[in-house]
Every structure is written in C-alpha cells, then in structure tokens.
Design a protein around this motif. Sequence first.
Motif, PDB file in Angstrom:
ATOM      1  N   ALA A 148       0.850  -1.191   0.000  1.00  0.00           N
ATOM      2  CA  ALA A 148       0.000   0.000   0.000  1.00  0.00           C
ATOM      3  C   ALA A 148       0.883   1.237   0.000  1.00  0.00           C
ATOM      4  CB  ALA A 148      -0.898   0.020   1.235  1.00  0.00           C
ATOM      5  N   ILE A 149       0.242   2.375  -0.177  1.00  0.00           N
ATOM      6  CA  ILE A 149       0.911   3.647   0.114  1.00  0.00           C
ATOM      7  C   ILE A 149       0.654   3.939   1.591  1.00  0.00           C
ATOM      8  CG2 ILE A 149       1.056   6.104  -0.366  1.00  0.00           C
ATOM      9  CD1 ILE A 149       0.024   5.485  -3.186  1.00  0.00           C
ATOM     10  N   TYR A 150       1.719   4.220   2.314  1.00  0.00           N
ATOM     11  CA  TYR A 150       1.625   4.500   3.740  1.00  0.00           C
ATOM     12  C   TYR A 150       1.731   6.005   3.972  1.00  0.00           C
ATOM     13  CZ  TYR A 150       1.786  -0.412   4.947  1.00  0.00           C
ATOM     14  OH  TYR A 150       1.481  -1.746   5.093  1.00  0.00           O
ATOM     15  N   TYR A 151       0.788   6.523   4.752  1.00  0.00           N
ATOM     16  CA  TYR A 151       0.705   7.946   5.027  1.00  0.00           C
ATOM     17  C   TYR A 151       0.897   8.231   6.511  1.00  0.00           C
ATOM     18  CZ  TYR A 151      -1.567   8.234   0.451  1.00  0.00           C
ATOM     19  OH  TYR A 151      -1.856   8.158  -0.891  1.00  0.00           O
ATOM     20  N   CYS A 152       1.589   9.289   6.782  1.00  0.00           N
ATOM     21  CA  CYS A 152       1.710   9.824   8.131  1.00  0.00           C
ATOM     22  C   CYS A 152       0.639  10.898   8.304  1.00  0.00           C
ATOM     23  CB  CYS A 152       3.105  10.425   8.303  1.00  0.00           C
ATOM     24  SG  CYS A 152       3.417  11.181   9.897  1.00  0.00           S
ATOM     25  N   ALA A 153       0.019  10.944   9.487  1.00  0.00           N
ATOM     26  CA  ALA A 153      -1.017  11.927   9.764  1.00  0.00           C
ATOM     27  C   ALA A 153      -0.828  12.507  11.154  1.00  0.00           C
ATOM     28  CB  ALA A 153      -2.399  11.281   9.646  1.00  0.00           C
ATOM     29  N   ALA A 154      -1.358  13.721  11.345  1.00  0.00           N
ATOM     30  CA  ALA A 154      -1.236  14.365  12.649  1.00  0.00           C
ATOM     31  C   ALA A 154      -2.436  15.259  12.894  1.00  0.00           C
ATOM     32  CB  ALA A 154       0.062  15.180  12.724  1.00  0.00           C
ATOM     33  N   ASP A 155      -2.791  15.404  14.168  1.00  0.00           N
ATOM     34  CA  ASP A 155      -3.850  16.329  14.542  1.00  0.00           C
ATOM     35  C   ASP A 155      -3.574  16.861  15.935  1.00  0.00           C
ATOM     36  OD1 ASP A 155      -6.723  17.085  15.625  1.00  0.00           O
ATOM     37  OD2 ASP A 155      -6.799  17.043  13.430  1.00  0.00           O
ATOM     38  N   GLY A 156      -3.836  18.152  16.108  1.00  0.00           N
ATOM     39  CA  GLY A 156      -3.530  18.792  17.373  1.00  0.00           C
ATOM     40  C   GLY A 156      -4.615  18.670  18.435  1.00  0.00           C
ATOM     41  N   LEU A 157      -5.807  18.194  18.032  1.00  0.00           N
ATOM     42  CA  LEU A 157      -6.910  18.168  18.979  1.00  0.00           C
ATOM     43  C   LEU A 157      -7.469  16.769  19.229  1.00  0.00           C
ATOM     44  CD1 LEU A 157      -8.926  21.287  17.767  1.00  0.00           C
ATOM     45  CD2 LEU A 157      -7.407  21.127  19.752  1.00  0.00           C
ATOM     46  N   ARG A 158      -7.519  15.951  18.183  1.00  0.00           N
ATOM     47  CA  ARG A 158      -8.204  14.679  18.312  1.00  0.00           C
ATOM     48  C   ARG A 158      -7.264  13.521  18.003  1.00  0.00           C
ATOM     49  NH1 ARG A 158     -12.671  16.049  13.993  1.00  0.00           N
ATOM     50  NH2 ARG A 158     -10.758  16.772  12.997  1.00  0.00           N
ATOM     51  N   CYS A 159      -7.694  12.322  18.431  1.00  0.00           N
ATOM     52  CA  CYS A 159      -6.854  11.144  18.248  1.00  0.00           C
ATOM     53  C   CYS A 159      -7.744   9.918  18.161  1.00  0.00           C
ATOM     54  CB  CYS A 159      -5.876  11.018  19.415  1.00  0.00           C
ATOM     55  SG  CYS A 159      -4.370  10.122  19.039  1.00  0.00           S
ATOM     56  N   SER A 160      -7.705   9.231  17.020  1.00  0.00           N
ATOM     57  CA  SER A 160      -8.494   8.009  16.889  1.00  0.00           C
ATOM     58  C   SER A 160      -7.974   7.218  15.702  1.00  0.00           C
ATOM     59  CB  SER A 160      -9.983   8.331  16.688  1.00  0.00           C
ATOM     60  OG  SER A 160     -10.243   8.665  15.346  1.00  0.00           O
ATOM     61  N   LEU A 161      -8.605   6.092  15.433  1.00  0.00           N
ATOM     62  CA  LEU A 161      -8.227   5.269  14.285  1.00  0.00           C
ATOM     63  C   LEU A 161      -8.973   5.687  13.016  1.00  0.00           C
ATOM     64  CD1 LEU A 161      -8.014   1.723  15.901  1.00  0.00           C
ATOM     65  CD2 LEU A 161      -6.126   3.002  14.912  1.00  0.00           C
ATOM     66  N   SER A 162      -9.737   6.738  13.087  1.00  0.00           N
ATOM     67  CA  SER A 162     -10.494   7.192  11.931  1.00  0.00           C
ATOM     68  C   SER A 162      -9.716   8.239  11.137  1.00  0.00           C
ATOM     69  CB  SER A 162     -11.825   7.794  12.379  1.00  0.00           C
ATOM     70  OG  SER A 162     -12.485   8.397  11.284  1.00  0.00           O
ATOM     71  N   ALA A 163      -9.661   8.056   9.829  1.00  0.00           N
ATOM     72  CA  ALA A 163      -8.928   9.004   8.982  1.00  0.00           C
ATOM     73  C   ALA A 163      -9.537  10.404   9.047  1.00  0.00           C
ATOM     74  CB  ALA A 163      -8.907   8.501   7.541  1.00  0.00           C
ATOM     75  N   SER A 164     -10.823  10.482   9.284  1.00  0.00           N
ATOM     76  CA  SER A 164     -11.486  11.790   9.316  1.00  0.00           C
ATOM     77  C   SER A 164     -11.066  12.622  10.514  1.00  0.00           C
ATOM     78  CB  SER A 164     -13.006  11.605   9.316  1.00  0.00           C
ATOM     79  OG  SER A 164     -13.418  10.906  10.472  1.00  0.00           O
ATOM     80  N   THR A 165     -10.436  11.985  11.485  1.00  0.00           N
ATOM     81  CA  THR A 165      -9.944  12.691  12.681  1.00  0.00           C
ATOM     82  C   THR A 165      -8.802  13.634  12.358  1.00  0.00           C
ATOM     83  OG1 THR A 165     -10.578  10.933  14.219  1.00  0.00           O
ATOM     84  CG2 THR A 165      -8.747  12.335  14.882  1.00  0.00           C
ATOM     85  N   PHE A 166      -8.007  13.262  11.377  1.00  0.00           N
ATOM     86  CA  PHE A 166      -6.720  13.914  11.170  1.00  0.00           C
ATOM     87  C   PHE A 166      -6.781  15.027  10.143  1.00  0.00           C
ATOM     88  CE2 PHE A 166      -4.057  11.388  13.856  1.00  0.00           C
ATOM     89  CZ  PHE A 166      -4.825  10.254  14.061  1.00  0.00           C
ATOM     90  N   THR A 167      -6.185  16.158  10.519  1.00  0.00           N
ATOM     91  CA  THR A 167      -6.197  17.346   9.681  1.00  0.00           C
ATOM     92  C   THR A 167      -5.018  17.389   8.721  1.00  0.00           C
ATOM     93  OG1 THR A 167      -7.230  18.542  11.511  1.00  0.00           O
ATOM     94  CG2 THR A 167      -6.243  19.868   9.749  1.00  0.00           C
ATOM     95  N   HIS A 168      -3.884  16.883   9.171  1.00  0.00           N
ATOM     96  CA  HIS A 168      -2.641  17.042   8.421  1.00  0.00           C
ATOM     97  C   HIS A 168      -2.136  15.701   7.925  1.00  0.00           C
ATOM     98  CE1 HIS A 168      -2.693  21.033  10.168  1.00  0.00           C
ATOM     99  NE2 HIS A 168      -2.790  20.481  11.359  1.00  0.00           N
ATOM    100  N   TRP A 169      -1.698  15.682   6.674  1.00  0.00           N
ATOM    101  CA  TRP A 169      -1.265  14.450   6.029  1.00  0.00           C
ATOM    102  C   TRP A 169       0.033  14.648   5.254  1.00  0.00           C
ATOM    103  CZ3 TRP A 169      -3.902   9.846   6.529  1.00  0.00           C
ATOM    104  CH2 TRP A 169      -5.167   9.929   7.131  1.00  0.00           C
ATOM    105  N   GLY A 170       0.854  13.604   5.230  1.00  0.00           N
ATOM    106  CA  GLY A 170       2.020  13.609   4.370  1.00  0.00           C
ATOM    107  C   GLY A 170       1.653  13.151   2.972  1.00  0.00           C
ATOM    108  N   GLN A 171       2.664  13.084   2.101  1.00  0.00           N
ATOM    109  CA  GLN A 171       2.441  12.712   0.705  1.00  0.00           C
ATOM    110  C   GLN A 171       2.400  11.199   0.509  1.00  0.00           C
ATOM    111  OE1 GLN A 171       1.819  14.919  -1.916  1.00  0.00           O
ATOM    112  NE2 GLN A 171       1.538  16.222  -0.122  1.00  0.00           N
ATOM    113  N   GLY A 172       2.901  10.458   1.451  1.00  0.00           N
ATOM    114  CA  GLY A 172       2.858   9.004   1.361  1.00  0.00           C
ATOM    115  C   GLY A 172       4.146   8.401   0.837  1.00  0.00           C
ATOM    116  N   THR A 173       4.365   7.147   1.194  1.00  0.00           N
ATOM    117  CA  THR A 173       5.510   6.394   0.707  1.00  0.00           C
ATOM    118  C   THR A 173       5.038   4.982   0.362  1.00  0.00           C
ATOM    119  OG1 THR A 173       7.801   5.727   1.208  1.00  0.00           O
ATOM    120  CG2 THR A 173       6.253   5.672   3.047  1.00  0.00           C
TER     121      THR A 173
END
Length: 124
Positions: free
Chosen positions: A93-118
């Motif tokens: 797969a393409i693996y993405y790093c994600a980050a969020d300053g307020l929330r934390c969960s296993l849901s992609a919709s939680t995260f505001t910031h994303w990398g380009q993927g590897t």
Amino acid sequence: QVSLVESGGGSVQAGGSLRLSCQTSRYVFTSFCMAWFRQAPGKEREAVAVITSVGITTYADSVKGRFTVSRDKRNAENALYLQMNSLKPEDTAIYYCAADGLRCSLSASTFTHWGQGTQVTVSS
C-alpha cells in the motif's frame, strides 16, 4: 503550516522488514496525536497505528504483533517511526503519516494534516 514528510518505503519480500519515518517540526512531534494510515489500490484508506502525544498506542488488528509505532521525544530528529516486521503481500500500500492537534483516533477523518505518502510493496 504543518509539514509531514515520510520516507523509508520500498520493495521487500514476504517475511521481510521495513522501517518508515515521518519527519515533522518539534512542536507537532511533541504535542500532536500522530498516526500511520495506508491505502491499497482500489481500497479505502485504513488506520495502521496511532500514538498519542503521551505515547499511548493503538494498532489495527491486521498488524498487531508485527508493526510497532514509536516516537521518542528525547530524540532531536523529531521523527515518528513505523517498524514493520513479518511483512505480507497484503501489506502492500501507500503508507501515510497523519497528525492532529486536537483529536486522536483510528479514523482518517480525525486527522487534519497528512504527508504525501511512501510506497511499500511486498512480494510473495
């Protein structure tokens, strides 16, 4: 502006290992929830592992016991890692790093910031 830069992807045979890195700023690294997600062709993006700002980890069932997410705030590299062992073709797969300053969960919709993927490719 939050920058997340992934590296470490590549091609490996089944049973092999890879370590992914996600480089970011000191502020994000020490205070944001961070996570790894992946997306295979034709499939939805799915969580791999999440780590809170204080180091609490949660893993997807499919990678438990094989993958380890880590962040060492003592390390000046400001890098989130994903150690992947006993890789399987279905981990491709393409693996993405994600980050969020307020929330934390296993849901992609939680995260505001994303990398380009590897890209990670595991051959049988």
